[in-house]
Scaffold this motif. Structure first.
Motif, PDB file in Angstrom:
ATOM      1  N   TYR A  93       2.265  12.187 -72.144  1.00  0.00           N
ATOM      2  CA  TYR A  93       1.755  10.937 -71.583  1.00  0.00           C
ATOM      3  C   TYR A  93       0.792  11.253 -70.446  1.00  0.00           C
ATOM      4  O   TYR A  93       0.944  12.270 -69.740  1.00  0.00           O
ATOM      5  CB  TYR A  93       2.902  10.055 -71.085  1.00  0.00           C
ATOM      6  CG  TYR A  93       3.700   9.448 -72.215  1.00  0.00           C
ATOM      7  CD1 TYR A  93       3.514   8.125 -72.595  1.00  0.00           C
ATOM      8  CD2 TYR A  93       4.613  10.212 -72.936  1.00  0.00           C
ATOM      9  CE1 TYR A  93       4.223   7.568 -73.650  1.00  0.00           C
ATOM     10  CE2 TYR A  93       5.321   9.674 -73.996  1.00  0.00           C
ATOM     11  CZ  TYR A  93       5.121   8.353 -74.347  1.00  0.00           C
ATOM     12  OH  TYR A  93       5.822   7.811 -75.403  1.00  0.00           O
ATOM     13  N   GLN A 120      -0.619   9.944 -75.183  1.00  0.00           N
ATOM     14  CA  GLN A 120      -0.647   8.504 -74.932  1.00  0.00           C
ATOM     15  C   GLN A 120      -1.071   8.231 -73.495  1.00  0.00           C
ATOM     16  O   GLN A 120      -0.441   8.708 -72.551  1.00  0.00           O
ATOM     17  CB  GLN A 120       0.718   7.871 -75.198  1.00  0.00           C
ATOM     18  CG  GLN A 120       0.693   6.351 -75.043  1.00  0.00           C
ATOM     19  CD  GLN A 120       1.945   5.686 -75.582  1.00  0.00           C
ATOM     20  OE1 GLN A 120       2.660   6.258 -76.396  1.00  0.00           O
ATOM     21  NE2 GLN A 120       2.210   4.474 -75.132  1.00  0.00           N
ATOM     22  N   LEU A 122      -1.410   5.731 -70.467  1.00  0.00           N
ATOM     23  CA  LEU A 122      -0.800   4.497 -69.948  1.00  0.00           C
ATOM     24  C   LEU A 122      -1.714   3.892 -68.891  1.00  0.00           C
ATOM     25  O   LEU A 122      -2.131   4.575 -67.947  1.00  0.00           O
ATOM     26  CB  LEU A 122       0.569   4.803 -69.344  1.00  0.00           C
ATOM     27  CG  LEU A 122       1.621   5.390 -70.296  1.00  0.00           C
ATOM     28  CD1 LEU A 122       2.905   5.706 -69.531  1.00  0.00           C
ATOM     29  CD2 LEU A 122       1.900   4.459 -71.461  1.00  0.00           C
ATOM     30  N   TRP A 123      -2.003   2.612 -69.045  1.00  0.00           N
ATOM     31  CA  TRP A 123      -2.901   1.890 -68.137  1.00  0.00           C
ATOM     32  C   TRP A 123      -2.217   0.558 -67.815  1.00  0.00           C
ATOM     33  O   TRP A 123      -2.255  -0.367 -68.590  1.00  0.00           O
ATOM     34  CB  TRP A 123      -4.253   1.676 -68.809  1.00  0.00           C
ATOM     35  CG  TRP A 123      -5.310   1.008 -67.986  1.00  0.00           C
ATOM     36  CD1 TRP A 123      -5.542  -0.336 -67.874  1.00  0.00           C
ATOM     37  CD2 TRP A 123      -6.306   1.646 -67.179  1.00  0.00           C
ATOM     38  NE1 TRP A 123      -6.619  -0.579 -67.049  1.00  0.00           N
ATOM     39  CE2 TRP A 123      -7.107   0.627 -66.601  1.00  0.00           C
ATOM     40  CE3 TRP A 123      -6.594   2.975 -66.875  1.00  0.00           C
ATOM     41  CZ2 TRP A 123      -8.179   0.901 -65.756  1.00  0.00           C
ATOM     42  CZ3 TRP A 123      -7.663   3.247 -66.035  1.00  0.00           C
ATOM     43  CH2 TRP A 123      -8.434   2.229 -65.485  1.00  0.00           C
ATOM     44  N   ASN A 124      -1.553   0.505 -66.663  1.00  0.00           N
ATOM     45  CA  ASN A 124      -0.688  -0.638 -66.340  1.00  0.00           C
ATOM     46  C   ASN A 124       0.303  -0.898 -67.475  1.00  0.00           C
ATOM     47  O   ASN A 124       0.463  -2.021 -67.953  1.00  0.00           O
ATOM     48  CB  ASN A 124      -1.523  -1.903 -66.072  1.00  0.00           C
ATOM     49  CG  ASN A 124      -2.153  -1.895 -64.698  1.00  0.00           C
ATOM     50  OD1 ASN A 124      -1.582  -1.379 -63.727  1.00  0.00           O
ATOM     51  ND2 ASN A 124      -3.340  -2.480 -64.587  1.00  0.00           N
ATOM     52  N   GLN A 125       0.988   0.177 -67.894  1.00  0.00           N
ATOM     53  CA  GLN A 125       1.918   0.072 -69.014  1.00  0.00           C
ATOM     54  C   GLN A 125       3.215   0.806 -68.690  1.00  0.00           C
ATOM     55  O   GLN A 125       3.239   1.711 -67.849  1.00  0.00           O
ATOM     56  CB  GLN A 125       1.306   0.670 -70.283  1.00  0.00           C
ATOM     57  CG  GLN A 125       0.156  -0.140 -70.859  1.00  0.00           C
ATOM     58  CD  GLN A 125      -0.539   0.612 -71.978  1.00  0.00           C
ATOM     59  OE1 GLN A 125      -1.253   1.575 -71.753  1.00  0.00           O
ATOM     60  NE2 GLN A 125      -0.300   0.160 -73.207  1.00  0.00           N
ATOM     61  N   ALA A 127       6.514   2.810 -70.707  1.00  0.00           N
ATOM     62  CA  ALA A 127       6.989   3.399 -71.957  1.00  0.00           C
ATOM     63  C   ALA A 127       8.387   3.954 -71.724  1.00  0.00           C
ATOM     64  O   ALA A 127       8.819   4.133 -70.582  1.00  0.00           O
ATOM     65  CB  ALA A 127       6.037   4.502 -72.421  1.00  0.00           C
ATOM     66  N   VAL A 137       6.267   4.679 -66.101  1.00  0.00           N
ATOM     67  CA  VAL A 137       5.192   3.740 -65.758  1.00  0.00           C
ATOM     68  C   VAL A 137       3.899   4.521 -65.562  1.00  0.00           C
ATOM     69  O   VAL A 137       3.882   5.548 -64.884  1.00  0.00           O
ATOM     70  CB  VAL A 137       5.533   2.962 -64.472  1.00  0.00           C
ATOM     71  CG1 VAL A 137       4.349   2.100 -64.028  1.00  0.00           C
ATOM     72  CG2 VAL A 137       6.779   2.118 -64.685  1.00  0.00           C
ATOM     73  N   SER A 151       2.267  -6.095 -62.277  1.00  0.00           N
ATOM     74  CA  SER A 151       2.298  -6.531 -63.669  1.00  0.00           C
ATOM     75  C   SER A 151       3.226  -5.660 -64.514  1.00  0.00           C
ATOM     76  O   SER A 151       3.744  -6.106 -65.539  1.00  0.00           O
ATOM     77  CB  SER A 151       0.885  -6.502 -64.263  1.00  0.00           C
ATOM     78  OG  SER A 151       0.409  -5.169 -64.366  1.00  0.00           O
ATOM     79  N   VAL A 152       3.436  -4.414 -64.085  1.00  0.00           N
ATOM     80  CA  VAL A 152       4.289  -3.499 -64.836  1.00  0.00           C
ATOM     81  C   VAL A 152       5.712  -3.519 -64.304  1.00  0.00           C
ATOM     82  O   VAL A 152       6.679  -3.580 -65.075  1.00  0.00           O
ATOM     83  CB  VAL A 152       3.730  -2.058 -64.754  1.00  0.00           C
ATOM     84  CG1 VAL A 152       4.472  -1.156 -65.733  1.00  0.00           C
ATOM     85  CG2 VAL A 152       2.242  -2.041 -65.040  1.00  0.00           C
ATOM     86  N   GLN A 155       8.340  -5.927 -65.404  1.00  0.00           N
ATOM     87  CA  GLN A 155       8.831  -5.810 -66.780  1.00  0.00           C
ATOM     88  C   GLN A 155      10.109  -4.976 -66.870  1.00  0.00           C
ATOM     89  O   GLN A 155      10.764  -4.954 -67.912  1.00  0.00           O
ATOM     90  CB  GLN A 155       7.769  -5.146 -67.664  1.00  0.00           C
ATOM     91  CG  GLN A 155       6.448  -5.879 -67.758  1.00  0.00           C
ATOM     92  CD  GLN A 155       5.436  -5.086 -68.573  1.00  0.00           C
ATOM     93  OE1 GLN A 155       5.795  -4.366 -69.518  1.00  0.00           O
ATOM     94  NE2 GLN A 155       4.165  -5.211 -68.222  1.00  0.00           N
TER      95      GLN A 155
END
Length: 274
Positions: A93, A120, A122-125, A127, A137, A151-152, A155
């Motif tokens: 990641y 992978q 991650l952009w404001n995501q 996993a 994050v 925003s992350v 969640q």
């Protein structure tokens, strides 16, 4: 021109995470950062050694914390041919750094190239490569207008441990309002020049700025303007730190800017979760 570097160093960390699932104890994470692959700032030999070191560690997870290139995104296509040799049980990641956003086309080109070899981005995501008991994050670079941790973070269940990938360690200030069991950053190259017993030269200069007449600041590296060009918090230039109740680890990176490295070797970080 060949830049002065030092032999690769592998740093070993045991990171205690509250509430870590028994199934994840002793999970191994390898971090690499700041490759600056452009034909000058990172040798092929050092890159190969770093990849081989990571593979020998047999990690459960590999994370790459940004600045894959320096200016043009074009070298990413050659770099990913090397990075596809990285091995990891649960995947690889990445997040992007400020240099990966240098041109308007950089983000898309670099993301596409990394994704094509199974890395992978991650952009404001968030996993869950190691399972639902540990969130990973990934944030945009701190200087990006799209940096939006709220925003992350909203969640993720408050009881779920989380590791945050964020290129610039200054972002740790913004992240203090959330639980962060471990933030992994790079960006500073460890200061590159370290004086034993004193610390990194940039940190020393910036912490001594009150002794230097302000009219001289434009002529001194790291003091141009009211804020340093690279980071505000040079005290976090490398190693493990507490930021409020959160842990921050700053990797010294692999690439080297002029004039080179001194007492600040390039780094692969091996992290065991306990």
């Amino acid at each position: 021109m060949k830049l002065l570097s030092e032999p690769l160093s592998t740093e070993y960390l045991n990171i205690e995470i509250s509430g870590l699932s028994k199934s994840l104890r002793n999970s191994k994470i390898v971090q690499m950062s700041d490759l600056h692959y452009d034909g000058l700032l990172l040798s092929e030999e050092l890159l190969a050694q770093a990849i081989n070191t990571s593979n020998q560690l047999q990690p459960d997870l590999v994370v790459l914390t940004g600045d894959f290139v320096t200016h043009s995104p074009k070298p990413i296509h050659q770099l990913v041919k090397r990075l596809k040799s990285l091995e990891s049980r649960a995947g690889i990641y990445a997040v992007l750094g400020n240099h990966d956003l240098y041109l308007p086309t950089s983000k898309a080109e670099i993301t596409s190239a990394l994704t094509a070899v199974g890395i992978q981005v991650l952009w404001n995501q968030v996993a869950y490569p190691l399972g639902p008991e540990l969130a990973l994050v990934g944030l945009p670079d701190y200087w990006s207008p799209e940096f939006n941790p709220a925003s992350v973070m909203r969640q993720i269940d408050v009881n779920t441990p989380r590791i945050v990938l964020s290129h610039n360690p200054d972002s740790a200030e913004a992240l203090k309002k959330w639980r962060v069991d471990l933030q992994l950053s790079g960006h500073t190259h460890g200061g590159q020049i370290v004086i034993p017993g004193v610390g990194s030269v940039p940190h020393w200069i910036y912490s001594s700025r009150h002794k230097i007449p302000e009219f001289l600041w434009p002529w001194i590296p790291f003091l141009k303007g009211k804020w340093p060009k690279v980071v505000k918090n040079w005290q976090w230039s490398q190693g493990l730190h507490w930021v409020g109740t959160n842990k921050l680890y700053v990797n010294r990176g692999l690439g080297t800017f002029p004039p080179g490295r001194w007492y600040c070797p390039p780094e692969v970080t091996a992290i065991a979760l306990v």
